[in-house]
Motif scaffolding. Structure first.
Motif, short mmCIF file in Angstrom:
data_model
loop_
_atom_site.label_atom_id
_atom_site.label_comp_id
_atom_site.label_asym_id
_atom_site.label_seq_id
_atom_site.Cartn_x
_atom_site.Cartn_y
_atom_site.Cartn_z
N GLU A 41 -4.58 5.56 1.77
CA GLU A 41 -5.75 4.80 1.32
C GLU A 41 -5.39 3.32 1.13
O GLU A 41 -6.20 2.44 1.39
CB GLU A 41 -6.26 5.37 -0.01
N LYS A 42 -4.16 3.05 0.67
CA LYS A 42 -3.74 1.68 0.40
C LYS A 42 -2.22 1.59 0.51
O LYS A 42 -1.52 2.56 0.17
CB LYS A 42 -4.17 1.28 -1.02
N VAL A 43 -1.71 0.45 0.98
CA VAL A 43 -0.28 0.21 1.11
C VAL A 43 0.09 -1.00 0.26
O VAL A 43 -0.56 -2.05 0.35
CB VAL A 43 0.12 -0.05 2.59
N LYS A 51 4.98 1.14 -1.48
CA LYS A 51 4.30 2.20 -2.21
C LYS A 51 3.03 2.58 -1.46
O LYS A 51 2.34 1.72 -0.93
CB LYS A 51 3.94 1.73 -3.62
N LEU A 52 2.75 3.87 -1.44
CA LEU A 52 1.56 4.37 -0.77
C LEU A 52 0.59 4.98 -1.78
O LEU A 52 1.00 5.70 -2.69
CB LEU A 52 1.93 5.44 0.26
N HIS A 53 -0.69 4.69 -1.61
CA HIS A 53 -1.78 5.35 -2.33
C HIS A 53 -2.44 6.26 -1.30
O HIS A 53 -2.72 5.83 -0.18
CB HIS A 53 -2.81 4.32 -2.82
N LEU A 54 -2.67 7.50 -1.68
CA LEU A 54 -3.21 8.49 -0.74
C LEU A 54 -4.66 8.82 -1.07
O LEU A 54 -5.05 8.89 -2.25
CB LEU A 54 -2.37 9.76 -0.79
N ASN A 62 6.52 6.30 -3.53
CA ASN A 62 7.52 5.65 -2.69
C ASN A 62 7.36 6.14 -1.25
O ASN A 62 7.32 7.34 -1.00
CB ASN A 62 8.92 5.97 -3.22
N SER A 63 7.29 5.22 -0.32
CA SER A 63 7.03 5.59 1.08
C SER A 63 8.13 6.42 1.71
O SER A 63 7.91 7.10 2.70
CB SER A 63 6.79 4.32 1.92
N VAL A 64 9.36 6.38 1.15
CA VAL A 64 10.45 7.17 1.74
C VAL A 64 10.20 8.67 1.59
O VAL A 64 10.89 9.48 2.22
CB VAL A 64 11.83 6.80 1.17
#
Length: 69
Positions: A41-43, A51-54, A62-64
């Motif tokens: 949804e957002k980066v 960081k990723l928002h889903l 954390n994107s890892v």
């Protein structure tokens, strides 16, 4: 890896260190199912991490902990 809004990702799991890296990440182990597919949804891009928002999930991760499809 270059993540963008709308990308689909697989949650691949994480460690305690990955959750605490960059401060204020949420623990995906409490909210996500390993192997499931989610949509971004957002980066939030920072100097040393992303960081990723889903979509449909409250929190930032954390994107890892994800592999892009």
């Amino acid at each position: 890896m270059d993540f963008r809004k709308g990308d689909r990702v697989i949650y691949i799991g994480c460690t305690d260190e990955q959750v605490s890296w960059g401060a204020s990440n949420d623990d995906p182990r409490k909210l996500l199912i390993e192997g499931n597919i989610y949509q971004i949804e957002k980066v939030e891009s920072h100097t040393w991490h992303t960081k990723l928002h889903l979509r449909g999930v409250y929190g930032k991760f954390n994107s890892v902990s994800f592999k892009k499809l």
